[in-house]
Design a protein around this motif. Structure first.
Motif, PDB file in Angstrom:
ATOM      1  N   VAL A 202      42.581  49.353  43.202  1.00 41.83           N
ATOM      2  CA  VAL A 202      41.655  49.753  42.138  1.00 41.83           C
ATOM      3  C   VAL A 202      41.970  48.921  40.902  1.00 41.83           C
ATOM      4  O   VAL A 202      43.112  48.919  40.414  1.00 41.83           O
ATOM      5  CB  VAL A 202      41.788  51.252  41.806  1.00 41.83           C
ATOM      6  N   GLY A 203      40.988  48.203  40.390  1.00 42.36           N
ATOM      7  CA  GLY A 203      41.178  47.372  39.197  1.00 42.36           C
ATOM      8  C   GLY A 203      40.168  46.249  39.168  1.00 42.36           C
ATOM      9  O   GLY A 203      39.400  46.054  40.112  1.00 42.36           O
ATOM     10  N   SER A 204      40.166  45.501  38.081  1.00 38.34           N
ATOM     11  CA  SER A 204      39.250  44.371  37.988  1.00 38.34           C
ATOM     12  C   SER A 204      39.662  43.278  38.968  1.00 38.34           C
ATOM     13  O   SER A 204      40.836  43.146  39.320  1.00 38.34           O
ATOM     14  CB  SER A 204      39.204  43.822  36.561  1.00 38.34           C
ATOM     15  N   LEU A 205      38.686  42.509  39.399  1.00 39.22           N
ATOM     16  CA  LEU A 205      38.963  41.407  40.329  1.00 39.22           C
ATOM     17  C   LEU A 205      39.293  40.167  39.509  1.00 39.22           C
ATOM     18  O   LEU A 205      38.493  39.241  39.387  1.00 39.22           O
ATOM     19  CB  LEU A 205      37.745  41.173  41.236  1.00 39.22           C
TER      20      LEU A 205
ATOM     21  N   GLY B 188      32.921  47.698  44.803  1.00 41.77           N
ATOM     22  CA  GLY B 188      32.380  47.492  43.465  1.00 41.77           C
ATOM     23  C   GLY B 188      32.955  48.505  42.482  1.00 41.77           C
ATOM     24  O   GLY B 188      33.920  49.208  42.765  1.00 41.77           O
ATOM     25  N   GLN B 189      32.340  48.584  41.304  1.00 43.20           N
ATOM     26  CA  GLN B 189      32.790  49.523  40.282  1.00 43.20           C
ATOM     27  C   GLN B 189      32.386  50.948  40.676  1.00 43.20           C
ATOM     28  O   GLN B 189      31.216  51.209  40.945  1.00 43.20           O
ATOM     29  CB  GLN B 189      32.166  49.169  38.927  1.00 43.20           C
TER      30      GLN B 189
ATOM     31  N   PHE C 136      49.062  47.687  44.023  1.00 45.01           N
ATOM     32  CA  PHE C 136      48.800  47.345  42.621  1.00 45.01           C
ATOM     33  C   PHE C 136      49.852  46.353  42.105  1.00 45.01           C
ATOM     34  O   PHE C 136      50.658  46.661  41.233  1.00 45.01           O
ATOM     35  CB  PHE C 136      48.816  48.629  41.785  1.00 45.01           C
ATOM     36  N   PRO C 137      49.826  45.107  42.619  1.00 40.01           N
ATOM     37  CA  PRO C 137      50.859  44.121  42.267  1.00 40.01           C
ATOM     38  C   PRO C 137      50.460  43.212  41.096  1.00 40.01           C
ATOM     39  O   PRO C 137      50.563  41.994  41.174  1.00 40.01           O
ATOM     40  CB  PRO C 137      50.978  43.322  43.561  1.00 40.01           C
ATOM     41  N   SER C 138      50.025  43.787  39.986  1.00 44.16           N
ATOM     42  CA  SER C 138      49.557  43.005  38.844  1.00 44.16           C
ATOM     43  C   SER C 138      50.661  42.131  38.257  1.00 44.16           C
ATOM     44  O   SER C 138      51.836  42.512  38.248  1.00 44.16           O
ATOM     45  CB  SER C 138      49.037  43.925  37.741  1.00 44.16           C
ATOM     46  N   PHE C 139      50.237  40.996  37.721  1.00 39.74           N
ATOM     47  CA  PHE C 139      51.175  40.150  36.988  1.00 39.74           C
ATOM     48  C   PHE C 139      51.487  40.739  35.613  1.00 39.74           C
ATOM     49  O   PHE C 139      52.573  40.539  35.077  1.00 39.74           O
ATOM     50  CB  PHE C 139      50.590  38.750  36.801  1.00 39.74           C
ATOM     51  N   TYR C 140      50.508  41.442  35.044  1.00 40.31           N
ATOM     52  CA  TYR C 140      50.676  41.946  33.675  1.00 40.31           C
ATOM     53  C   TYR C 140      49.883  43.227  33.494  1.00 40.31           C
ATOM     54  O   TYR C 140      48.710  43.309  33.888  1.00 40.31           O
ATOM     55  CB  TYR C 140      50.188  40.887  32.678  1.00 40.31           C
TER      56      TYR C 140
ATOM     57  N   ALA D 106      49.803  46.961  30.676  1.00 43.99           N
ATOM     58  CA  ALA D 106      50.356  47.649  29.517  1.00 43.99           C
ATOM     59  C   ALA D 106      50.656  49.105  29.860  1.00 43.99           C
ATOM     60  O   ALA D 106      51.804  49.538  29.847  1.00 43.99           O
ATOM     61  CB  ALA D 106      49.395  47.560  28.334  1.00 43.99           C
ATOM     62  N   SER D 107      49.619  49.863  30.186  1.00 43.47           N
ATOM     63  CA  SER D 107      49.783  51.262  30.612  1.00 43.47           C
ATOM     64  C   SER D 107      48.677  51.562  31.610  1.00 43.47           C
ATOM     65  O   SER D 107      47.711  52.257  31.310  1.00 43.47           O
ATOM     66  CB  SER D 107      49.695  52.204  29.400  1.00 43.47           C
ATOM     67  N   PRO D 108      48.795  51.049  32.833  1.00 41.70           N
ATOM     68  CA  PRO D 108      47.680  51.075  33.784  1.00 41.70           C
ATOM     69  C   PRO D 108      47.334  52.481  34.266  1.00 41.70           C
ATOM     70  O   PRO D 108      48.210  53.332  34.441  1.00 41.70           O
ATOM     71  CB  PRO D 108      48.192  50.212  34.940  1.00 41.70           C
ATOM     72  N   LEU D 109      46.048  52.703  34.507  1.00 42.74           N
ATOM     73  CA  LEU D 109      45.572  54.001  34.979  1.00 42.74           C
ATOM     74  C   LEU D 109      45.729  54.192  36.487  1.00 42.74           C
ATOM     75  O   LEU D 109      46.151  55.277  36.926  1.00 42.74           O
ATOM     76  CB  LEU D 109      44.108  54.198  34.591  1.00 42.74           C
ATOM     77  N   PRO D 110      45.366  53.210  37.342  1.00 43.49           N
ATOM     78  CA  PRO D 110      45.352  53.481  38.784  1.00 43.49           C
ATOM     79  C   PRO D 110      46.654  54.016  39.370  1.00 43.49           C
ATOM     80  O   PRO D 110      46.597  54.940  40.202  1.00 43.49           O
ATOM     81  CB  PRO D 110      44.958  52.127  39.387  1.00 43.49           C
TER      82      PRO D 110
END
Length: 377
Positions: free
Chosen positions: A202-205, A258-259, A278-282, A284-288
């Motif tokens: 879940v998150g932006s592509l 999609g969204q 959810f392996p984001s590079f960056y 702040a305070s993620p919701l998923p």
């Protein structure tokens, strides 16, 4: 007595924007401020100033006055129309930007800045977005008071940019899943329940979310195990185009949803997933991650400071720059039911630590130095 109340004016520009994380946060905080005022927990009068056709139906406001305006849209509305409606109130901007003329006024503007992703991952954003924020950020950091950010990690980054802003920076971590927002009224999560058959993202592509790593591991899992990958999210207008290439042999196992605006449906996706990837590079305070934890869904997350701050010991961590590390973390959750149950249990406890009401309370206390803010029920 009412005339003696201090007044808060909320910048409603977020109501006209596509609902990504920033807009979700703004809606939740606005809703909780209204709750605190309606219940008499804070002695304030609050106005929500927005464009004429803004959709506020899901906010269910009880005490907040809604003031609709015409004659402009978007950035122009925020910079030139909104300031005329602030009057004697304190302006609260929840979406990274604020009207310059109001910042230059006598009353301080309270501003929420979520992150600095456009500086750290410039290739992920379109040129006009990066330029606009790069020009405005130093001014915002010097004039806004208080400046609300969402993690200690992010506060340290802002302080390194403008050391003089340290005393105006406050941390108010985002909440998680809003209690009662799931229309399906499902029973409480069962950490021992048999979950669905898919890995969820879940998150932006976008590049900074490591969508390439998500796809690489998802495709590998689809080939090795026949397990589907479900992707929830889209590329916003301000993000650089990101080609999503899915090989023909696993195309039927990679689902692009999609969204998803319907929180009931999103809750079902969390509830039935084997794990959230959810392996984001960056971040702040993620919701998923916290939303997944609310539904007893095990979380695989990147091992970065802000994620550790947000998820504590309730996630399986991986190196986001190493696809093998991501693969191993996902495999550990899929292959070890005991480990998955442990993460789910820890996740339920971690998710309970955060609430939108507490975030709203911290923000209001910082703006007005309200000593009368009471713990909500």
């Amino acid at each position: 007595m009412t005339d003696q109340l201090q007044e808060l004016v909320i910048n409603g520009r977020f109501l006209m924007q596509p609902t990504t994380g920033v807009q979700r946060v703004a809606r939740e905080i606005t809703r909780e401020i209204d709750h605190l005022v309606a219940n008499g927990d804070v002695p304030l009068r609050v106005r929500l100033v927005c464009e004429a056709d803004a959709d506020i139906g899901d906010l269910n406001l009880r005490a907040m006055q809604v003031e609709r305006t015409r004659h402009a849209h978007g950035h122009v509305w925020e910079q030139f129309v909104l300031p005329r409606h602030v009057k004697g109130g304190r302006l609260l901007c929840l979406g990274n930007t604020a009207p310059i003329v109001t910042l230059l006024g006598r009353k301080p503007v309270a501003l929420m800045i979520h992150d600095l992703s456009y500086r750290l991952f410039p290739d992920a954003y379109r040129r006009h977005y990066k330029l606009g924020h790069a020009l405005m950020l130093p001014f915002l950091l010097r004039r806004a008071d208080p400046i609300v950010t969402v993690s200690e990690t992010e506060k340290a980054m802002f302080t390194s940019l403008v050391p003089g802003a340290r005393h105006r920076l406050i941390v108010a971590q985002n909440g998680g899943w809003r209690a009662g927002c799931d229309a399906r009224a499902a029973p409480p999560p069962d950490i021992d329940a048999t979950r669905g058959d898919y890995i969820l993202y879940v998150g932006s592509l976008s590049h900074r979310k490591n969508i390439a790593g998500v796809l690489a591991v998802g495709i590998a899992m689809a080939r090795e195990r026949g397990i589907p990958l479900v992707l929830v999210g889209s590329s916003g207008a301000f993000l650089s185009p990101l080609p999503v290439s899915i090989p023909d042999d696993v195309r039927h196992l990679i689902r692009l949803e999609g969204q998803v605006e319907d929180l009931g449906r999103l809750g079902d996706l969390y509830r039935n997933a084997r794990c959230l990837l959810f392996p984001s590079f960056y971040e702040a305070s993620p919701l998923p991650p916290l939303e997944a934890m609310h539904f007893a869904c095990p979380v695989v997350a990147s091992d970065i400071p802000s994620m550790r701050e947000r998820c504590g010991d309730a996630a399986a961590y991986c190196d986001p720059y190493d696809h093998d590390s991501i693969h191993r973390a996902v495999t550990s959750v899929l292959d070890d039911p005991g480990y998955a149950r442990m993460l789910a249990g820890r996740g339920l406890a971690q998710a309970s630590r955060y609430s939108w009401r507490e975030q709203a309370r911290i923000i209001l206390s910082a703006i007005f130095d309200l000593q009368t803010v009471q713990p909500g029920q």
